[in-house]
Design a protein around this motif. Structure first.
Motif, PDB file in Angstrom:
ATOM      1  N   THR A  29       0.854  -1.185   0.000  1.00  0.00           N
ATOM      2  CA  THR A  29       0.000   0.000   0.000  1.00  0.00           C
ATOM      3  C   THR A  29       0.894   1.240   0.000  1.00  0.00           C
ATOM      4  OG1 THR A  29      -0.062   0.186   2.400  1.00  0.00           O
ATOM      5  CG2 THR A  29      -1.751  -1.215   1.373  1.00  0.00           C
ATOM      6  N   VAL A  30       0.327   2.376  -0.269  1.00  0.00           N
ATOM      7  CA  VAL A  30       1.085   3.634  -0.254  1.00  0.00           C
ATOM      8  C   VAL A  30       1.663   3.864   1.141  1.00  0.00           C
ATOM      9  CG1 VAL A  30       0.921   6.140  -0.505  1.00  0.00           C
ATOM     10  CG2 VAL A  30      -0.267   4.651  -2.129  1.00  0.00           C
ATOM     11  N   GLU A  31       0.872   3.571   2.147  1.00  0.00           N
ATOM     12  CA  GLU A  31       1.331   3.746   3.531  1.00  0.00           C
ATOM     13  C   GLU A  31       2.522   2.834   3.837  1.00  0.00           C
ATOM     14  OE1 GLU A  31      -0.331   2.742   7.958  1.00  0.00           O
ATOM     15  OE2 GLU A  31      -1.792   3.514   6.503  1.00  0.00           O
ATOM     16  N   GLU A  32       2.448   1.577   3.395  1.00  0.00           N
ATOM     17  CA  GLU A  32       3.548   0.636   3.616  1.00  0.00           C
ATOM     18  C   GLU A  32       4.799   1.068   2.864  1.00  0.00           C
ATOM     19  OE1 GLU A  32       1.084  -3.534   4.330  1.00  0.00           O
ATOM     20  OE2 GLU A  32       1.491  -2.861   2.278  1.00  0.00           O
ATOM     21  N   ASP A  33       4.623   1.521   1.619  1.00  0.00           N
ATOM     22  CA  ASP A  33       5.750   1.985   0.822  1.00  0.00           C
ATOM     23  C   ASP A  33       6.416   3.195   1.481  1.00  0.00           C
ATOM     24  OD1 ASP A  33       7.349   1.766  -1.659  1.00  0.00           O
ATOM     25  OD2 ASP A  33       6.527   3.773  -2.029  1.00  0.00           O
ATOM     26  N   THR A  34       5.620   4.102   2.007  1.00  0.00           N
ATOM     27  CA  THR A  34       6.147   5.279   2.694  1.00  0.00           C
ATOM     28  C   THR A  34       6.927   4.857   3.936  1.00  0.00           C
ATOM     29  OG1 THR A  34       4.285   6.582   1.897  1.00  0.00           O
ATOM     30  CG2 THR A  34       5.519   7.479   3.768  1.00  0.00           C
ATOM     31  N   LEU A  36       8.403   1.947   4.409  1.00  0.00           N
ATOM     32  CA  LEU A  36       9.624   1.294   3.943  1.00  0.00           C
ATOM     33  C   LEU A  36      10.671   2.320   3.533  1.00  0.00           C
ATOM     34  CD1 LEU A  36      11.187  -1.283   3.169  1.00  0.00           C
ATOM     35  CD2 LEU A  36      10.035  -1.184   0.941  1.00  0.00           C
ATOM     36  N   ARG A  37      10.261   3.320   2.779  1.00  0.00           N
ATOM     37  CA  ARG A  37      11.187   4.377   2.342  1.00  0.00           C
ATOM     38  C   ARG A  37      11.796   5.106   3.548  1.00  0.00           C
ATOM     39  NH1 ARG A  37      11.048   5.569  -3.143  1.00  0.00           N
ATOM     40  NH2 ARG A  37       9.422   4.462  -4.269  1.00  0.00           N
ATOM     41  N   LYS A  38      10.984   5.341   4.582  1.00  0.00           N
ATOM     42  CA  LYS A  38      11.475   5.999   5.798  1.00  0.00           C
ATOM     43  C   LYS A  38      12.550   5.139   6.471  1.00  0.00           C
ATOM     44  CE  LYS A  38       9.852   7.939  10.175  1.00  0.00           C
ATOM     45  NZ  LYS A  38      10.142   7.091  11.307  1.00  0.00           N
ATOM     46  N   ARG A  41      15.743   5.364   4.460  1.00  0.00           N
ATOM     47  CA  ARG A  41      16.434   6.645   4.691  1.00  0.00           C
ATOM     48  C   ARG A  41      17.197   6.623   6.014  1.00  0.00           C
ATOM     49  NH1 ARG A  41      11.954   8.850   2.610  1.00  0.00           N
ATOM     50  NH2 ARG A  41      11.023   9.291   4.623  1.00  0.00           N
ATOM     51  N   GLU A  42      16.541   6.126   7.065  1.00  0.00           N
ATOM     52  CA  GLU A  42      17.167   6.068   8.387  1.00  0.00           C
ATOM     53  C   GLU A  42      18.399   5.169   8.392  1.00  0.00           C
ATOM     54  OE1 GLU A  42      13.906   4.821  10.842  1.00  0.00           O
ATOM     55  OE2 GLU A  42      13.049   6.845  10.937  1.00  0.00           O
ATOM     56  N   ALA A  43      18.419   4.149   7.532  1.00  0.00           N
ATOM     57  CA  ALA A  43      19.546   3.218   7.459  1.00  0.00           C
ATOM     58  C   ALA A  43      20.597   3.649   6.442  1.00  0.00           C
ATOM     59  CB  ALA A  43      19.034   1.823   7.112  1.00  0.00           C
ATOM     60  N   GLY A  44      20.359   4.791   5.770  1.00  0.00           N
ATOM     61  CA  GLY A  44      21.316   5.268   4.773  1.00  0.00           C
ATOM     62  C   GLY A  44      21.272   4.493   3.467  1.00  0.00           C
ATOM     63  N   VAL A  45      20.102   3.962   3.148  1.00  0.00           N
ATOM     64  CA  VAL A  45      19.909   3.161   1.933  1.00  0.00           C
ATOM     65  C   VAL A  45      19.088   3.964   0.935  1.00  0.00           C
ATOM     66  CG1 VAL A  45      18.864   1.040   1.016  1.00  0.00           C
ATOM     67  CG2 VAL A  45      20.023   1.009   3.241  1.00  0.00           C
ATOM     68  N   GLU A  46      19.513   3.924  -0.311  1.00  0.00           N
ATOM     69  CA  GLU A  46      18.762   4.587  -1.385  1.00  0.00           C
ATOM     70  C   GLU A  46      17.789   3.560  -1.973  1.00  0.00           C
ATOM     71  OE1 GLU A  46      19.762   7.431  -5.216  1.00  0.00           O
ATOM     72  OE2 GLU A  46      21.299   6.106  -4.457  1.00  0.00           O
ATOM     73  N   VAL A  75       9.703  -4.007 -10.131  1.00  0.00           N
ATOM     74  CA  VAL A  75      10.933  -4.245  -9.377  1.00  0.00           C
ATOM     75  C   VAL A  75      11.425  -2.932  -8.786  1.00  0.00           C
ATOM     76  CG1 VAL A  75      13.339  -5.020  -9.520  1.00  0.00           C
ATOM     77  CG2 VAL A  75      11.581  -6.189 -10.843  1.00  0.00           C
ATOM     78  N   SER A  76      11.721  -2.967  -7.500  1.00  0.00           N
ATOM     79  CA  SER A  76      12.364  -1.817  -6.850  1.00  0.00           C
ATOM     80  C   SER A  76      13.777  -2.245  -6.475  1.00  0.00           C
ATOM     81  CB  SER A  76      11.571  -1.393  -5.613  1.00  0.00           C
ATOM     82  OG  SER A  76      11.474  -2.454  -4.697  1.00  0.00           O
ATOM     83  N   ILE A  77      14.631  -1.252  -6.321  1.00  0.00           N
ATOM     84  CA  ILE A  77      16.039  -1.524  -6.047  1.00  0.00           C
ATOM     85  C   ILE A  77      16.459  -0.773  -4.792  1.00  0.00           C
ATOM     86  CG2 ILE A  77      18.389  -1.360  -6.938  1.00  0.00           C
ATOM     87  CD1 ILE A  77      17.209  -1.407  -9.760  1.00  0.00           C
ATOM     88  N   ALA A  78      17.037  -1.510  -3.839  1.00  0.00           N
ATOM     89  CA  ALA A  78      17.602  -0.912  -2.630  1.00  0.00           C
ATOM     90  C   ALA A  78      19.115  -0.908  -2.795  1.00  0.00           C
ATOM     91  CB  ALA A  78      17.199  -1.711  -1.405  1.00  0.00           C
ATOM     92  N   LEU A  79      19.729   0.262  -2.586  1.00  0.00           N
ATOM     93  CA  LEU A  79      21.164   0.426  -2.811  1.00  0.00           C
ATOM     94  C   LEU A  79      21.862   0.812  -1.512  1.00  0.00           C
ATOM     95  CD1 LEU A  79      20.148   2.528  -5.782  1.00  0.00           C
ATOM     96  CD2 LEU A  79      21.657   0.600  -6.151  1.00  0.00           C
ATOM     97  N   GLY A  80      22.857   0.020  -1.147  1.00  0.00           N
ATOM     98  CA  GLY A  80      23.629   0.305   0.057  1.00  0.00           C
ATOM     99  C   GLY A  80      25.012   0.791  -0.318  1.00  0.00           C
ATOM    100  N   TYR A  81      25.405   1.901   0.239  1.00  0.00           N
ATOM    101  CA  TYR A  81      26.706   2.489  -0.090  1.00  0.00           C
ATOM    102  C   TYR A  81      27.719   2.332   1.047  1.00  0.00           C
ATOM    103  CZ  TYR A  81      23.959   4.565  -3.812  1.00  0.00           C
ATOM    104  OH  TYR A  81      23.124   4.745  -4.888  1.00  0.00           O
ATOM    105  N   GLU A  82      27.345   2.713   2.258  1.00  0.00           N
ATOM    106  CA  GLU A  82      28.255   2.673   3.400  1.00  0.00           C
ATOM    107  C   GLU A  82      28.258   1.292   4.057  1.00  0.00           C
ATOM    108  OE1 GLU A  82      30.259   5.276   4.287  1.00  0.00           O
ATOM    109  OE2 GLU A  82      29.462   6.246   2.490  1.00  0.00           O
TER     110      GLU A  82
END
Length: 158
Positions: A29-34, A36-38, A41-46, A75-82
């Motif tokens: 849902t939009v709420e779940e996606d929001t 997840l995105r939060k 962000r808190e974990a430093g993941v794009e 498909v969504s992509i989670a990117l970890g840098y640090e």
């Protein structure tokens, strides 16, 4: 021209990331996606959604094979840098409560991981926790040795 620029952007993003995790987000849902995105962000993941065909072209340019089969449907992509384990940890925790998000596959420092390997990789604690455990295990024998030396010294004094 616009397509080439977008492929170049995706290629640079994939190249820069230590970890790339593909998920199927259909059913969130939009709420779940929001939510997840939060957490990302808190974990430093794009967290991105690109056109699958453009991601395939970028992967081809990078010489990475084995992810094309997972680039079907939404498909969504989670990117970890640090922290390379951060994307997997966030997704694994999120999936426990929201079954709609589905882990597909990943790319960790240039190596393609299937679902089983990426799930195992996601269970690795953050670097800070691992360093704490290492220091604790190094400190324990030293503490025991110091206690033993003190006990022997006290016994000899008595």
């Amino acid at each position: 021209m616009i397509k080439e620029a977008k492929v170049e952007e995706i290629r640079a993003t994939l190249e820069k990331a230590q970890t790339v995790i593909l998920t199927n987000y259909q059913g969130l849902t939009v709420e779940e996606d929001t939510q997840l995105r939060k957490q990302f962000r808190e974990a430093g993941v794009e967290y991105k959604v690109f056109k699958n065909t453009l991601v395939k072209l970028a992967l081809k340019e990078l010489g990475i094979e084995g992810l094309d089969e997972h680039l079907e449907g939404p498909v969504s992509i989670a990117l970890g840098y640090e922290d390379p384990t951060a994307p997997g940890r966030v997704i694994s925790a999120f999936v426990k409560e929201h079954k709609a998000l589905e882990l597909k596959a990943g790319l960790v420092q240039g190596e393609v991981y299937d679902l089983e390997k990426i799930t195992e990789f996601a269970s690795i604690p953050p670097k800070e926790v691992l360093l704490g455990k290492l220091l604790g295990s190094l400190q324990s024998p030293i503490s025991k040795f110091a206690y033993l030396v003190k006990a022997i010294a006290e016994k000899n004094e008595a």
